[in-house]
Design a protein around this motif. Structure first.
Motif, PDB file in Angstrom:
ATOM      1  N   GLY A   1      -2.062   2.651  10.151  1.00 32.58           N
ATOM      2  CA  GLY A   1      -3.118   3.313   9.358  1.00 32.58           C
ATOM      3  C   GLY A   1      -4.453   2.620   9.562  1.00 32.58           C
ATOM      4  N   ILE A   2      -5.224   2.528   8.494  1.00 29.56           N
ATOM      5  CA  ILE A   2      -6.565   1.931   8.612  1.00 29.56           C
ATOM      6  C   ILE A   2      -6.488   0.400   8.576  1.00 29.56           C
ATOM      7  N   ALA A   3      -5.335  -0.157   8.177  1.00 30.42           N
ATOM      8  CA  ALA A   3      -5.245  -1.609   7.940  1.00 30.42           C
ATOM      9  C   ALA A   3      -5.389  -2.468   9.191  1.00 30.42           C
TER      10      ALA A   3
ATOM     11  N   PRO B   1     -13.299   5.822  13.226  1.00 31.39           N
ATOM     12  CA  PRO B   1     -12.540   6.431  12.134  1.00 31.39           C
ATOM     13  C   PRO B   1     -11.043   6.350  12.436  1.00 31.39           C
ATOM     14  N   ARG B   2     -10.229   6.256  11.399  1.00 36.33           N
ATOM     15  CA  ARG B   2      -8.780   6.399  11.603  1.00 36.33           C
ATOM     16  C   ARG B   2      -8.303   7.380  10.562  1.00 36.33           C
ATOM     17  N   THR B   3      -8.105   8.604  11.006  1.00 39.25           N
ATOM     18  CA  THR B   3      -7.875   9.674  10.041  1.00 39.25           C
ATOM     19  C   THR B   3      -6.417   9.735   9.596  1.00 39.25           C
ATOM     20  N   GLY B   4      -6.130  10.718   8.755  1.00 36.53           N
ATOM     21  CA  GLY B   4      -4.832  10.808   8.100  1.00 36.53           C
ATOM     22  C   GLY B   4      -3.664  10.993   9.051  1.00 36.53           C
ATOM     23  N   MET B   5      -3.817  11.916  10.010  1.00 31.68           N
ATOM     24  CA  MET B   5      -2.673  12.182  10.882  1.00 31.68           C
ATOM     25  C   MET B   5      -2.279  10.944  11.698  1.00 31.68           C
TER      26      MET B   5
ATOM     27  N   LYS C   1      -1.151  -6.013  -6.593  1.00 31.17           N
ATOM     28  CA  LYS C   1      -1.941  -6.047  -5.354  1.00 31.17           C
ATOM     29  C   LYS C   1      -1.593  -7.326  -4.587  1.00 31.17           C
ATOM     30  N   ALA C   2      -1.554  -7.221  -3.285  1.00 28.87           N
ATOM     31  CA  ALA C   2      -1.301  -8.405  -2.468  1.00 28.87           C
ATOM     32  C   ALA C   2      -2.507  -9.316  -2.589  1.00 28.87           C
ATOM     33  N   VAL C   3      -2.269 -10.614  -2.662  1.00 26.21           N
ATOM     34  CA  VAL C   3      -3.367 -11.556  -2.819  1.00 26.21           C
ATOM     35  C   VAL C   3      -3.449 -12.479  -1.606  1.00 26.21           C
TER      36      VAL C   3
ATOM     37  N   VAL D   1      -5.791  26.861   6.887  1.00 29.00           N
ATOM     38  CA  VAL D   1      -5.029  25.757   7.499  1.00 29.00           C
ATOM     39  C   VAL D   1      -5.147  24.517   6.609  1.00 29.00           C
ATOM     40  N   LYS D   2      -6.381  24.239   6.184  1.00 27.10           N
ATOM     41  CA  LYS D   2      -6.614  23.052   5.347  1.00 27.10           C
ATOM     42  C   LYS D   2      -5.817  23.150   4.032  1.00 27.10           C
ATOM     43  N   LEU D   3      -5.803  24.368   3.444  1.00 19.87           N
ATOM     44  CA  LEU D   3      -5.030  24.560   2.210  1.00 19.87           C
ATOM     45  C   LEU D   3      -3.537  24.392   2.484  1.00 19.87           C
TER      46      LEU D   3
ATOM     47  N   GLY E   1       0.832  -1.202   0.000  1.00 23.04           N
ATOM     48  CA  GLY E   1       0.000   0.000   0.000  1.00 23.04           C
ATOM     49  C   GLY E   1       0.862   1.245   0.000  1.00 23.04           C
ATOM     50  N   ALA E   2       0.435   2.242  -0.778  1.00 24.91           N
ATOM     51  CA  ALA E   2       1.179   3.499  -0.841  1.00 24.91           C
ATOM     52  C   ALA E   2       0.227   4.658  -0.590  1.00 24.91           C
ATOM     53  N   GLY E   3      -0.606   4.495   0.429  1.00 27.12           N
ATOM     54  CA  GLY E   3      -1.464   5.596   0.869  1.00 27.12           C
ATOM     55  C   GLY E   3      -0.704   6.383   1.923  1.00 27.12           C
ATOM     56  N   ILE E   4      -1.426   7.092   2.761  1.00 28.87           N
ATOM     57  CA  ILE E   4      -0.755   7.923   3.767  1.00 28.87           C
ATOM     58  C   ILE E   4       0.152   7.050   4.638  1.00 28.87           C
ATOM     59  N   ALA E   5      -0.349   5.890   5.100  1.00 26.44           N
ATOM     60  CA  ALA E   5       0.443   5.047   5.992  1.00 26.44           C
ATOM     61  C   ALA E   5       1.613   4.386   5.255  1.00 26.44           C
ATOM     62  N   GLY E   6       1.333   3.712   4.149  1.00 25.73           N
ATOM     63  CA  GLY E   6       2.377   2.976   3.435  1.00 25.73           C
ATOM     64  C   GLY E   6       3.475   3.891   2.931  1.00 25.73           C
TER      65      GLY E   6
ATOM     66  N   SER F   1       1.895  -1.723  -4.536  1.00 23.63           N
ATOM     67  CA  SER F   1       0.609  -1.029  -4.492  1.00 23.63           C
ATOM     68  C   SER F   1      -0.015  -1.019  -5.882  1.00 23.63           C
ATOM     69  N   PRO F   2      -1.328  -1.261  -5.981  1.00 23.95           N
ATOM     70  CA  PRO F   2      -1.941  -1.341  -7.306  1.00 23.95           C
ATOM     71  C   PRO F   2      -2.106   0.009  -7.990  1.00 23.95           C
ATOM     72  N   ASN F   3      -2.223   1.083  -7.199  1.00 25.79           N
ATOM     73  CA  ASN F   3      -2.446   2.403  -7.793  1.00 25.79           C
ATOM     74  C   ASN F   3      -1.105   3.093  -7.992  1.00 25.79           C
TER      75      ASN F   3
HETATM   76  C1  LIG Z   1     -12.994  11.822   1.188  1.00 25.17           C
HETATM   77  C2  LIG Z   1     -12.111  11.646   2.372  1.00 25.17           C
HETATM   78  C3  LIG Z   1     -11.664  12.770   3.065  1.00 25.17           C
HETATM   79  C4  LIG Z   1     -10.837  12.630   4.157  1.00 25.17           C
HETATM   80  N1  LIG Z   1     -10.415  13.742   4.807  1.00 25.17           N
HETATM   81  C5  LIG Z   1      -9.564  13.623   5.837  1.00 25.17           C
HETATM   82  C6  LIG Z   1      -9.068  14.782   6.501  1.00 25.17           C
HETATM   83  O1  LIG Z   1      -9.433  15.906   6.177  1.00 25.17           O
HETATM   84  N2  LIG Z   1      -8.180  14.629   7.495  1.00 25.17           N
HETATM   85  C7  LIG Z   1      -7.757  13.387   7.875  1.00 25.17           C
HETATM   86  O2  LIG Z   1      -6.942  13.303   8.783  1.00 25.17           O
HETATM   87  N3  LIG Z   1      -8.221  12.267   7.280  1.00 25.17           N
HETATM   88  C8  LIG Z   1      -9.102  12.355   6.274  1.00 25.17           C
HETATM   89  N4  LIG Z   1      -9.567  11.228   5.666  1.00 25.17           N
HETATM   90  C9  LIG Z   1      -9.089   9.929   6.128  1.00 25.17           C
HETATM   91  C10 LIG Z   1      -7.729   9.594   5.522  1.00 25.17           C
HETATM   92  O3  LIG Z   1      -7.773   9.785   4.154  1.00 25.17           O
HETATM   93  C11 LIG Z   1      -7.368   8.153   5.872  1.00 25.17           C
HETATM   94  O4  LIG Z   1      -7.225   8.084   7.256  1.00 25.17           O
HETATM   95  C12 LIG Z   1      -6.060   7.729   5.248  1.00 25.17           C
HETATM   96  O5  LIG Z   1      -6.117   7.835   3.854  1.00 25.17           O
HETATM   97  C13 LIG Z   1      -5.715   6.305   5.657  1.00 25.17           C
HETATM   98  O6  LIG Z   1      -4.467   5.984   5.152  1.00 25.17           O
HETATM   99  P1  LIG Z   1      -4.041   4.490   4.841  1.00 25.17           P
HETATM  100  O7  LIG Z   1      -2.703   4.589   4.223  1.00 25.17           O
HETATM  101  O8  LIG Z   1      -4.208   3.658   6.055  1.00 25.17           O
HETATM  102  O9  LIG Z   1      -5.110   3.944   3.789  1.00 25.17           O
HETATM  103  P2  LIG Z   1      -5.343   4.410   2.279  1.00 25.17           P
HETATM  104  O10 LIG Z   1      -5.116   5.859   2.116  1.00 25.17           O
HETATM  105  O11 LIG Z   1      -6.671   3.864   1.900  1.00 25.17           O
HETATM  106  O12 LIG Z   1      -4.218   3.649   1.455  1.00 25.17           O
HETATM  107  C14 LIG Z   1      -4.262   2.273   1.203  1.00 25.17           C
HETATM  108  C15 LIG Z   1      -3.257   1.922   0.120  1.00 25.17           C
HETATM  109  O13 LIG Z   1      -3.238   0.514  -0.058  1.00 25.17           O
HETATM  110  C16 LIG Z   1      -3.335   0.210  -1.437  1.00 25.17           C
HETATM  111  N5  LIG Z   1      -3.929  -1.120  -1.562  1.00 25.17           N
HETATM  112  C17 LIG Z   1      -5.245  -1.463  -1.519  1.00 25.17           C
HETATM  113  N6  LIG Z   1      -5.362  -2.802  -1.697  1.00 25.17           N
HETATM  114  C18 LIG Z   1      -4.113  -3.296  -1.809  1.00 25.17           C
HETATM  115  C19 LIG Z   1      -3.590  -4.605  -2.007  1.00 25.17           C
HETATM  116  N7  LIG Z   1      -4.379  -5.687  -2.123  1.00 25.17           N
HETATM  117  N8  LIG Z   1      -2.244  -4.757  -2.084  1.00 25.17           N
HETATM  118  C20 LIG Z   1      -1.414  -3.685  -1.976  1.00 25.17           C
HETATM  119  N9  LIG Z   1      -1.872  -2.433  -1.796  1.00 25.17           N
HETATM  120  C21 LIG Z   1      -3.198  -2.238  -1.724  1.00 25.17           C
HETATM  121  C22 LIG Z   1      -4.170   1.345  -2.004  1.00 25.17           C
HETATM  122  O14 LIG Z   1      -3.987   1.452  -3.405  1.00 25.17           O
HETATM  123  C23 LIG Z   1      -3.576   2.524  -1.241  1.00 25.17           C
HETATM  124  O15 LIG Z   1      -2.378   2.942  -1.848  1.00 25.17           O
HETATM  125  C24 LIG Z   1     -10.436  11.337   4.579  1.00 25.17           C
HETATM  126  C25 LIG Z   1     -10.895  10.195   3.904  1.00 25.17           C
HETATM  127  C26 LIG Z   1     -11.735  10.345   2.809  1.00 25.17           C
HETATM  128  C27 LIG Z   1     -12.222   9.113   2.089  1.00 25.17           C
END
Ligand SMILES: Cc1cc2nc3c(=O)[nH]c(=O)nc-3n(C[C@H](O)[C@H](O)[C@H](O)COP(=O)(O)OP(=O)(O)OC[C@H]3O[C@@H](n4cnc5c(N)ncnc54)[C@H](O)[C@@H]3O)c2cc1C
Lengths: 485, 47
Positions: free
Chosen positions: A345-347, A371-375, A77-79, A462-464, A8-13, A34-36
Motif C-alpha cells: 500500500g502507501i506504507a 501516488p499509490r492508489t487503492g487498487m 497505534k504502533a509506536v 462504474v464508480k458506484l 493498519g486496517a485500510g485498503i492494504a491492511g 489499528s487505531p481507527n
Molecule cells: C479523498 C481520497 C480519494 C481517493 N480516491 C481514490 C480512488 O478513487 N481510487 C483509488 O484507487 N484510490 C483513491 N484514493 C487513494 C486510496 O484511498 C489509497 O491508495 C488507499 O487508501 C491506501 O491504502 P493503505 O491501506 O495503504 O493506507 P490507508 O487507507 O491510509 O490505511 C492506513 C491504515 O493504517 C492505520 N494506521 C495509521 N497509523 C497507524 C499506526 N501508528 N499503527 C497502526 N495503524 C495505523 C490507519 O488507521 C488506517 O487504517 C483516494 C484517496 C483519498 C484521500
C-alpha cells in the motif's frame, strides 16, 4: 503455529488480513492493530464531501467482523518497532492503546511476520495554517474531514444565493510535494456539479491550484491515452474538461501557507503569489509516521526500516531522472534487513517520484510525489499475504508473488458529478502505473492498448458499482474473494 | 488547439441507453487491465 501481525486496517491492511485469514488454518494467528475502529472506503469520501453520502454509507465497524472471522483486533497505534526482539521476547512492535480502559497503555505485540500497512500520515503540519476546518480550508482525506467540508460547502452555497459579491472556491494541493491530485480532481468536478445543482454556479468562481507541471500529470508524469480511439495527452483531456466546466487553473504552485481566505504559494519561476478564497479543499503532504526502530541491544536502527516510509526491495540509490528505470520499483515489498517484515500500500518508501523533479530558483522542490492508489494498494497487500502464506507452508521465506508498479495497471475512475442519470465520471486506465520508457518508448512509457480515457454517465455507474463491490468485499460477505483487488 | 466537448458528444455521454453498453465495456476493460495480471520487472521471466 505462526503469528502474523498487520498494522493498519485500510485498503492494504484489511486486504492482507482477510486474505491471510481465508487461506491459513485457525492454528495460525492473524492480529490487526489499528487505531481507527472503522473500516472506511476512502474513495467515496468525495461524495461525503459534497453531502451525497453520509459517513455511515462508507464505513463499518471492524471489531464484530474480525470477531466472527477469527481475526484478533487491537485498537491501538504502533509506536516503535523491535525487529530483533529483546532479551525476553521474539520480534515485536510496541503499541499504544487509543480507546477504552487501557487507553494510553503500551504493550509489546510479538510476531513471526509483520505487515506494516499504516499508509501515510496526513501531514497538515507541513504547511503553515493548513488544518482541516480552519482558515476556511478543508480536507476530504477522512470521512470526518469530508463531513466538515460538506457542511462548509453548503453554508457557502447558501451564502452565494444572497451574496452580491462573487465568491471563490480553490481546490488542489496544499504542499509543494503533495500527491493524490486524482482525489482533488474528483472533488472539484463534484463541487462544480453541486453548484450547478443549487443554481449558484454563476456566483462562484472555481480554481484548480496544483503542484503539477501540467494538467493531468496526476503525479504520474501524465500519460498518452486513447480517447474515442485516438491518442490524446491526459493534459489535453483535463483541459478539455476544465474548459467545459468553466474551471480556471494555476499550475506549478507550491503552497506554503494558508491564512483565513488566502493561500500563499511559490511557483516554479520562484515568484511568491497568493490566491484568495471563500472555501478551499487542499490535499496535505503525505509523510511517514515517524516510527523508530531498535535492535536487540536497544540501539536505534531506524534507517534499516524507514526512509520516511518503510524501506523495501526498491533501488534507493540516488541518481538523476534520466537514469531512473522501472526496475527501481519494488516487487515484493519485503524489508531487505528483516525478511519477515513487509510494507504494501502507501506504507512503503518509493525509490523516487514518477513525475520529473522540478525546483524553483529559490531551491523549493515543486512537483507531485508518487501516488499509490487503492487498487495497487490492494494488489500489493494480497501478494504480500500470498508470499507469507507460502512461506509458512514451506517453512522458509518464499517470494514467488511479485507485483511492481512498473508491471501493473491501475484504473482511476474519477467521479465528475453524482446522480444516477445526471452523474458523470472520467475513467482513466493506465498500464503500467510507473512508465516504462524502455518498453513503451514510443508512447510515453505506457501501453496505449491498456491506457485509455472515457467521459460520461457510465463512469459514474462504474464508480458506484466499485463502491458497493469493494464494501461487500471488505465486509467479507459470501464469495468476497472472487472480487479482484 | 484545445479540444472541446461538443453538444453532440455531451448527449452521447449522458444517454443512459448508450452508456449502459459503455458501462459493461468499461467494467470488462478495467477487469482485464487491472486484475489481468501483474509481475516483477527485474528478470526476463517476469516480463
Ligand atoms: C479523498 C481520497 C480519494 C481517493 N480516491 C481514490 C480512488 O478513487 N481510487 C483509488 O484507487 N484510490 C483513491 N484514493 C487513494 C486510496 O484511498 C489509497 O491508495 C488507499 O487508501 C491506501 O491504502 P493503505 O491501506 O495503504 O493506507 P490507508 O487507507 O491510509 O490505511 C492506513 C491504515 O493504517 C492505520 N494506521 C495509521 N497509523 C497507524 C499506526 N501508528 N499503527 C497502526 N495503524 C495505523 C490507519 O488507521 C488506517 O487504517 C483516494 C484517496 C483519498 C484521500
Amino acid at each position: 503455529m505462526a503469528k502474523i501481525v498487520v498494522l493498519g486496517a485500510g485498503i492494504a491492511g484489511h486486504t492482507a488480513a482477510s486474505e491471510l485469514r481465508r487461506q491459513l488454518s485457525k492454528k495460525h494467528k492473524v492480529v490487526v492493530v489499528s487505531p481507527n475502529r472503522n473500516y472506511q472506503w476512502v474513495p467515496s469520501n468525495i461524495w461525503v464531501g459534497i453531502g451525497k453520502m453520509k459517513p455511515k454509507d462508507i464505513i463499518f465497524p471492524l471489531e464484530p467482523l474480525y470477531k466472527r472471522k477469527g481475526i484478533e483486533y487491537v485498537q491501538a497505534k504502533a509506536v516503535s518497532f523491535h525487529p530483533e526482539g529483546d532479551d525476553t521476547t521474539q520480534p515485536y512492535v510496541n503499541v499504544e492503546y487509543v480507546f477504552g480502559e487501557r487507553k494510553g497503555e503500551q504493550e509489546k505485540v510479538t510476531y513471526d511476520y509483520l505487515i506494516n500497512a499504516t499508509g501515510p500520515k496526513l501531514a497538515f503540519d507541513m504547511t503553515e495554517g493548513l488544518k482541516p476546518g480552519t482558515n476556511n480550508a478543508y480536507s476530504v482525506c477522512t470521512y470526518d474531514h469530508a463531513q466538515h467540508a460538506s457542511e462548509a460547502l453548503h453554508a457557502l452555497i447558501e451564502k452565494a444565493k444572497t451574496s452580491e459579491k462573487k465568491l471563490k472556491i480553490v481546490i488542489g494541493t496544499g504542499h509543494p510535494k503533495a500527491t493524490c491530485q486524482g482525489a482533488a480532481f474528483e472533488y472539484i468536478l463534484n463541487v462544480e456539479q453541486e453548484l450547478r445543482h443549487y443554481g449558484v454556479r454563476d456566483k462562484i468562481d472555481l480554481k484548480w491550484l496544483s503542484n503539477e507541471p501540467a494538467l493531468g500529470d496526476f503525479g504520474m508524469d501524465g500519460m498518452v491515452l486513447s480517447y474515442n480511439g485516438k491518442p490524446m495527452k491526459s493534459s489535453e483531456m483535463v483541459e478539455m474538461i476544465f474548459r467545459d466546466r468553466g474551471i480556471d487553473w494555476v499550475l506549478e504552485a507550491g503552497v506554503n501557507k494558508v491564512e483565513e481566505g488566502l493561500v500563499h504559494y511559490e511557483n516554479l519561476k520562484g515568484e511568491y503569489k497568493t490566491e484568495p478564497f471563500d472555501f478551499a479543499m487542499l490535499i496535505p503532504a503525505f509523510s511517514g509516521h515517524g516510527f523508530k526502530a531498535f535492535d536487540v541491544d536497544g540501539n536505534d536502527v531506524t534507517p534499516k526500516l524507514f526512509k520516511g516510509f518503510m524501506v523495501v526491495d526498491a533501488d534507493y540509490t540516488s541518481k538523476p531522472y534520466e537514469e531512473w528505470t522501472v526496475q527501481d520499483w519494488p516487487e515484493t515489498y519485503q524489508n531487505p534487513s528483516y525478511p519477515n517484515i513487509f510494507a504494501p500500500g502507501i506504507a512503503f518508501a518509493p525509490p523516487h517520484s514518477i513525475s520529473k523533479p522540478r525546483k524553483s530558483p529559490n531551491g523549493t522542490e515543486i512537483f507531485p510525489s508518487p501516488p499509490r492508489t487503492g487498487m495497487p494498494s490492494g494488489i500489493t497487500a494480497k501478494l504480500v499475504a500470498d508470499n507469507i502464506i507460502d512461506s509458512i507452508k514451506a517453512g522458509h521465506i518464499s517470494l514467488q508473488h511479485k507485483g511492481s508498479l512498473g508491471n501493473m495497471g491501475a484504473a482511476c475512475i474519477a467521479s465528475a458529478g453524482y446522480g444516477l442519470m445526471k452523474g458523470s465520471g472520467v475513467s482513466i486506465t493506465t498500464f503500467p502505473i510507473v512508465p516504462d520508457y524502455k518498453k513503451y518508448g514510443e508512447t510515453g512509457g505506457r501501453n496505449v492498448k491498456k491506457t485509455f480515457g472515457d467521459i460520461g454517465l457510465a463512469g459514474h455507474w462504474v464508480k458506484l458499482a466499485l463502491h458497493y463491490a469493494f464494501i461487500y468485499k471488505a465486509k467479507m460477505k459470501p464469495f468476497w474473494w472472487l472480487i479482484p483487488e | 488547439m484545445t479540444q472541446i466537448i461538443t453538444k453532440k458528444q455531451k448527449r452521447w455521454m449522458q444517454n443512459p441507453f448508450i452508456q449502459f453498453f459503455k458501462f459493461i465495456y468499461l467494467n470488462i476493460k478495467i477487469l482485464i487491465i487491472v486484475a489481468g495480471g501483474h509481475g516483477g520487472t527485474r528478470d526476463k521471466a517476469d516480463s
